[in-house]
Enzyme design. Structure first.
Site, PDB file in Angstrom:
ATOM      1  N   GLY A   1       0.790  -1.225   0.000  1.00  0.00           N
ATOM      2  CA  GLY A   1       0.000   0.000   0.000  1.00  0.00           C
ATOM      3  C   GLY A   1       0.822   1.275   0.000  1.00  0.00           C
ATOM      4  O   GLY A   1       0.268   2.366  -0.037  1.00  0.00           O
ATOM      5  N   HIS A   2       2.126   1.157   0.023  1.00  0.00           N
ATOM      6  CA  HIS A   2       2.988   2.350   0.139  1.00  0.00           C
ATOM      7  C   HIS A   2       4.084   2.302  -0.913  1.00  0.00           C
ATOM      8  O   HIS A   2       5.209   1.947  -0.600  1.00  0.00           O
ATOM      9  CB  HIS A   2       3.597   2.395   1.544  1.00  0.00           C
ATOM     10  N   PHE A   3       3.947   2.640  -2.038  1.00  0.00           N
ATOM     11  CA  PHE A   3       2.765   3.049  -2.773  1.00  0.00           C
ATOM     12  C   PHE A   3       2.614   2.130  -3.979  1.00  0.00           C
ATOM     13  O   PHE A   3       3.631   1.808  -4.593  1.00  0.00           O
ATOM     14  CB  PHE A   3       2.906   4.490  -3.273  1.00  0.00           C
TER      15      PHE A   3
ATOM     16  N   VAL B   1       7.813   2.530  -1.779  1.00  0.00           N
ATOM     17  CA  VAL B   1       8.744   3.326  -0.976  1.00  0.00           C
ATOM     18  C   VAL B   1       8.598   2.885   0.484  1.00  0.00           C
ATOM     19  O   VAL B   1       7.486   2.779   0.994  1.00  0.00           O
ATOM     20  CB  VAL B   1       8.422   4.845  -1.098  1.00  0.00           C
TER      21      VAL B   1
END
EC number: 4.2.1.59
Length: 143
Positions: free
Chosen positions: A49-51, A56
């Site tokens: 989820g990041h990203f 990252v």
């Protein structure tokens, strides 16, 4: 100076998957200094989820990696045997570059002040010799 493998580190700090971020210790002086390694892989849960499309490593997890590393030279002291180092505060946090899958984080922490049940460490994380994060951390030692 001492080195440590994963088994030795896990005997010292309580962190476990998915919040365990130290792969090895390459040098350590109890109560003074540690250099540790975190291999950053695409398999880390947080990259989902990041990203999406541009993975990252979250900055707070870089700081957590430094905190885990910084707890090691404290917990190697006889007076803190079988205890836990808790993060009590952060100061002067700066992020300089993105950390992405495939990077190897070199985590360096110097313990600059030590009192009865607390310590202050200055941590710097590097990738390929370039500073990616720096922080001043307060540790509280307890059971």
């Amino acid at each position: 100076m001492t080195t440590m493998n994963i088994k030795e580190i896990q005997e010292l700090i309580p962190n476990r998957y998915p919040i365990y971020f130290i792969d090895k210790v390459t040098e350590m002086i109890p109560g003074e200094h540690v250099t540790a390694i975190k291999n950053v892989t695409i398999n880390e849960e947080f990259f989902q989820g990041h990203f999406p499309g541009e993975p990252v490593m979250p900055g707070v997890l870089i700081v957590e990696s430094l905190a885990q590393a910084g707890s090691i030279p404290l917990l190697k002291l006889d007076q803190f045997k079988s205890q836990t180092a808790y993060l009590g505060g952060l100061n002067k946090v700066k992020f300089r570059k993105k950390v992405v899958p495939g990077d190897v984080l070199e985590l360096k922490v110097d313990i600059v002040k030590l009192k009865e049940y607390a310590g202050i460490g200055k941590g710097v994380a590097y990738v390929d010799g370039k500073k990616v994060c720096e922080v001043e951390m307060t540790f509280i030692i307890g059971r």
